[in-house]
Design an enzyme around this catalytic site. Structure first.
Site, PDB file in Angstrom:
ATOM      1  N   ARG A  40      -3.804   3.807  -4.839  1.00  0.00           N
ATOM      2  CA  ARG A  40      -3.979   4.124  -6.365  1.00  0.00           C
ATOM      3  C   ARG A  40      -3.864   5.527  -6.717  1.00  0.00           C
ATOM      4  O   ARG A  40      -4.509   6.170  -7.426  1.00  0.00           O
ATOM      5  CB  ARG A  40      -5.369   3.654  -6.632  1.00  0.00           C
TER       6      ARG A  40
ATOM      7  N   GLU B 299      -3.052   5.093 -12.271  1.00  0.00           N
ATOM      8  CA  GLU B 299      -3.771   5.815 -11.017  1.00  0.00           C
ATOM      9  C   GLU B 299      -4.317   7.024 -11.402  1.00  0.00           C
ATOM     10  O   GLU B 299      -4.930   7.413 -10.642  1.00  0.00           O
ATOM     11  CB  GLU B 299      -2.411   6.125 -10.119  1.00  0.00           C
TER      12      GLU B 299
ATOM     13  N   GLN C 246       4.699  -5.521  -2.717  1.00  0.00           N
ATOM     14  CA  GLN C 246       4.765  -4.481  -3.947  1.00  0.00           C
ATOM     15  C   GLN C 246       6.197  -4.094  -4.326  1.00  0.00           C
ATOM     16  O   GLN C 246       6.430  -3.541  -5.194  1.00  0.00           O
ATOM     17  CB  GLN C 246       3.962  -3.320  -3.711  1.00  0.00           C
TER      18      GLN C 246
END
Lengths: 162, 806
Positions: free
Chosen positions: B384, B760, B237
């Site tokens: 998240r 999120e 990521q």
């Protein structure tokens, strides 16, 4: 380990593999035939990312031996449509934002394809139950369900006009 | 010429820019099985690596016998800590200033810890090799309860640092203690609590869970010894940060390392960290001279890669008799597992937990967080959510409900009474944040009206009466949640990871024919960056989004950035994209002025062109300017049309929202049925409404999972009891309801296009909405707090404990 021949028809093509008896169908497809549409998500039949169509049934190819597919007809996402002629499901998944990371998508669409063969006019509840073996972590399913219902309607329209 | 110019609206629509529900460009390959995920990579001579993992949560490794494994056909190497030690790679730094064993160095500290790495021809031969490695263990006492970590006789887990009284985040008071982190004014808060009319006190546990992206973690490492170049494709990521870390720990010069994140099958925070599999694959490629692939399986993923949450939050909240909140005190015990591998900005070892005053104007507050080692997997990533923001939101949204019970007030009314008011923004919170913008009352009113809140309360009251009369066994819960997030990390002045400032970047090249490529320092894992960032740019530079290619994830081509997590892509890289676009436009203006023979200041921007003020018939479109930049010799202007922006945000962004869940609960079976979920989000300027809605659906479903059943659970011996998808709850289409989405728009005042980030929010706001619904159903029967996840068994037990089965 001694290898064995496995003959299958994959997406309309006859193939003859020489592979170990313990080779799983998903690995035969992905690693020996280069068909990387179906994915591995859990290796335990729970997530459905590896779903392919085998002899007219949805199977989780991570828990089927390639040897069990000897003589079988296999359809994967690669066999459902082509860039010039997408399957209605492929179009509807894009149209209704039925995918995000794309990892579950090949299995999900392949499963939806078989579901609509078995039940061309499903209710929302039947679609939800029918794809319960395919997990998606991104979309919350709402748009997947919408895409499948729309695809069913469009496929029926095409049938009627034919 | 003027007659040929289409109207503004038509030209704007042709761009598919900001605010358009543009269909995703990524979908063509994903729907046709042509995605390119790391496990799809196949290279000549490539080998496969797999781990021998510890069956014990705490044990000494007495010996490792690799002889039988090495004798198997197809096995090329078995690496142990002893092989990595001469390279200094048997331990690696974590993102939190701690270090972590790459392979077991004398002992193991959690079940499924990596002990040896078998390198073989393929995954089957590697599995044979793993089974043939013989490891002798001596079991040690196991510590799974963080509250027992500092008790007499507690086993010392980290012998490597047992004597160190100072850690990366200050003093350590015990060998199993990692840090204490404080925020706010302790004395003032204690004083407020001591004098308050009403104080509500409760322990709120946010259980351990796991991001569980559908694609597990993995990589292919390829050391090209001829050219001295290392290339690693993987589930990263933050590819640039991985490159820098790889260079620092391997000693390979950074320009000789290329990190590539191909398509990523979901991340949700799980793919931020650096895992032993990456390090071992790199070493194995160096040793064998061929590419080495490592792909974990689902149980490896759930048991060994980064978990999330596991915060025990002891709260006290005070108020006046009529419900004005006066103070908030929170002490958190944070179970970090065996190594502190949280992915938080360096100065924030508990992330942004100090956003725990939430959406409320709380004048005095104090937070302390103690990090503790236990015999569990390392991690503590933001699943998240922005760093620990979901923990903070859950804490305050539970405390509000509990305070409402104590006050005998309606929980919606209590919120309204204490919301930060629109005219208080920018708002300075008691714990040190400056909320950029907000309008909580408007969204909240809209939400209450949308669900028919007053009628729902009447229905609920009638249901309780009917239940008491024995006419029904179903209870009705109304779950309220108003969250404020803090995302978009972050300003370099206070946000870094391993010393790398958390700016982000965009580089744009306009081609002669008026199309473009933009490269960013972020990486999509399903968020649709290639679609939405092209939209930002289309609106800035007046070229259609469909003519803009977007590329991310290759450190050899993309500008440096800190990656995608914590809802930072739109707030930071999205801002960089807009700013780089503005640089393109500034240069384009000079070119247009030259071509039109006017002064720069005589031009104005009009959607896709520069027009001479007062002479609309005289203009140059961006497409014309692009071509001119390649074929005109303009005095004082370099040829070409390119720009790069590195954007250091002046502040975080603060998205917010009002979520309501209506839930039916069967008292006898503990089963639940979700009747309605309404989610109103305010993420500032909306770039692509279709994608926002999709993000909200997905985030709500992950919230549903966490609140209602998903957990990483351990038994007393430290065995993971939820290590497969049989036990670890991931909702199917059957359990997942339809969602009703809505929005308000309060732009961020400091972001170039006013966007705040949304990916999120639904997880942060969703978890309290679902959990509060369960609690609310039992409020009339005396329930104040019960632990998540609210699976059928726990709900049944709650009903039992309240005497509802009698």
């Amino acid at each position: 380990m001694e290898k064995m021949h496995v003959k299958m028809n994959v997406n309309g093509k006859e193939v003859d593999l020489l592979t170990e008896p313990r080779t799983l169908l998903i690995h035969a497809l992905r690693e020996e035939l280069g068909i990387t549409g179906p994915h591995v998500g859990c290796s335990s039949s729970h997530c459905g990312a590896c779903t392919v169509d085998m002899n007219g049934m949805s199977v989780k190819s991570c828990t089927v031996f390639a040897a069990q597919a000897n003589g079988a007809e296999i359809t994967t996402i690669e066999g459902l449509g082509s860039p010039d002629a997408l399957h209605v499901l492929q179009e509807m998944f894009k149209e209704h934002h039925g995918l995000q990371c794309g990892y579950c998508t090949p299995g999900m669409i392949t499963r939806a394809y078989r579901l609509l063969q078995e039940n061309p006019n499903p209710t929302e509840e039947e679609v939800r139950f029918g794809i319960a073996g395919n997990l998606c972590r991104c979309t919350g399913y709402q748009n997947i369900v919408k895409a499948i219902l729309e695809a069913a309607a469009k496929m029926n329209e095409i049938k009627e006009s034919a | 010429m003027n007659e040929a110019t289409p109207p503004k609206e038509e030209r704007t629509a042709a761009l598919s820019g900001l605010g358009t529900s543009r269909k995703r460009v990524e979908d063509a390959r994903f729907t046709q099985g042509k995605g390119n995920y790391v496990d799809d990579l196949k290279m000549p001579g490539m080998l496969f690596g797999d781990f021998v993992r510890s069956p014990y949560a705490h044990a000494r490794v007495k010996s490792i016998d690799t002889e039988k494994a090495m004798a198997l056909p197809g096995v090329h190497a078995v690496l142990t800590a002893a092989d990595l030690e001469p390279l200094g790679l048997h331990w690696m730094p974590t993102l939190a200033g701690d270090k972590q064993m790459v392979l077991a160095d004398g002992k193991v500290l959690f079940q499924a810890q990596e002990v040896a790495f078998v390198v073989a021809d393929d995954r089957y031969a590697a599995a044979d090799g793993v089974a043939a490695v013989k490891v002798e263990y001596e079991e040690l006492p196991v510590l799974v309860d963080p509250f027992k970590a500092e008790s007499d006789g507690a086993p010392v887990l980290r012998e490597d640092i047992a004597d160190q009284t100072e850690g990366a985040h200050g003093p350590r008071r015990h060998p199993n203690h990692i840090f204490t982190w404080e925020s706010g004014d302790r004395e003032a808060t204690e004083a407020v609590l001591a004098e308050a009319d009403v104080v509500a006190e409760e322990m709120i546990y946010y259980h351990r869970t796991h991001p569980c992206p559908l694609e597990p973690c993995g990589c292919v490492a390829s050391m090209d010894k001829v050219n001295g170049k290392l290339t690693v494709w993987g589930t990263f990521q933050a590819p640039h940060a991985v490159r820098t870390v790889a260079s620092l720990i391997s000693g390979i010069a950074e320009h000789n390392i290329r990190i590539i994140s191909p398509d990523i099958g979901g991340g949700f925070g799980n793919k931020v960290g650096v895992y032993p599999g990456y390090v071992c694959s790199i070493v194995a490629s160096i040793v064998t001279g061929v590419p080495v692939k490592w792909i974990e399986d689902r149980s490896d993923n759930l048991m060994a890669t980064a978990f999330a949450r596991d915060y025990w939050m002891k709260g006290r909240i005070s108020a006046t008799k009529d419900g004005k909140i006066t103070g908030l005190h929170c002490h958190t015990t944070a179970d970090h597992g065996a190594f502190d591998a949280c992915a938080d900005p360096t100065k924030f070892p508990a992330g942004f937990m100090n956003i725990c005053t939430g959406s409320y104007d709380i004048p005095t507050a104090y937070l302390a967080v103690d990090g503790i080692y236990t015999n569990k997997a390392p991690g503590g990533v933001a699943y998240r959510c922005s760093f620990r923001v979901t923990e903070a939101a859950y804490f305050i949204e539970r405390m509000i409900e509990i305070l409402a019970i104590k006050l005998g007030m309606d929980a919606a009314e209590l919120r309204v009474k204490n919301f930060i008011k629109k005219d208080q923004f920018p708002y300075q919170s008691a714990l040190g944040w400056e909320y950029d913008s907000g309008d909580y009352h408007t969204g909240w009113d809209k939400a209450l009206k949308a669900v028919g809140y007053e009628d729902l309360r009447k229905e609920q009251a009638a249901r309780v009466e009917a239940f008491k009369r024995g006419e029904t066994r179903m209870l009705l819960g109304i779950g309220l949640s108003h969250f404020t997030e803090i995302v978009g990390a972050g300003p370099v002045k206070n946000c870094d990871i391993l010393g790398l400032g958390m700016f982000d970047s965009c580089e744009i090249r306009i081609h002669p024919t008026g199309s473009a490529i933009a490269r960013l320092g972020t990486i999509s894992q399903g968020q649709g960056h290639a679609t939405t960032f092209a939209q930002i740019l289309a609106s800035e530079i007046g070229l259609p989004a469909e003519d803009i290619t977007l590329e991310e994830g290759d450190t050899d081509t993309a500008p440096y950035g800190l990656g995608t997590y914590g809802s930072r892509s739109t707030p930071v890289a999205g801002a960089a994209t807009a700013m780089a676009g503005r640089k393109i436009r500034a240069k384009a203006q000079m070119i247009a002025a030259y071509l039109l023979e006017v002064h720069d200041n005589d031009l104005e921007w009009d959607v896709d062109r520069f027009v001479v003020k007062g002479s609309p018939e005289r203009f140059k479109t961006m497409k014309e300017i692009a071509f001119a930049s390649y074929n005109q010799a303009i005095p004082g202007v370099e040829p070409g049309l390119e720009a790069v922006s590195y954007y250091d945000p002046p502040n975080m962004t603060y998205p917010f929202g009002s979520y309501i869940c209506v839930m039916e609960i069967n008292v006898d079976t503990g089963t639940t049925e979700i009747r309605q979920v309404y989610a109103l989000d305010d993420c500032g300027t909306r770039i692509n409404p279709m994608i926002i809605e999709g993000q909200v659906h997905g985030g709500l479903t992950e919230a549903l999972a966490i609140a209602m059943g998903q957990e990483i659970a351990y038994d007393e011996q430290g065995n993971v009891t939820t290590g497969t998808l049989m036990d670890f709850f991931v909702p199917t289409a059957v359990e997942t309801p339809n969602y009703q989405t809505d929005y308000t728009v309060t732009p961020s005042p400091h972001h170039p296009i006013g966007a705040k980030g949304v990916g999120e929010s639904p997880n942060v706001g969703g978890v309290p909405a679902f959990s509060n619904a369960v609690h609310d159903a039992f409020r009339a029967f005396g329930l104040t707090q019960s632990n998540m996840p609210h699976d059928h068994w726990r709900i049944w037990k709650t009903a039992q404990s309240l005497g509802l089965h009698d």
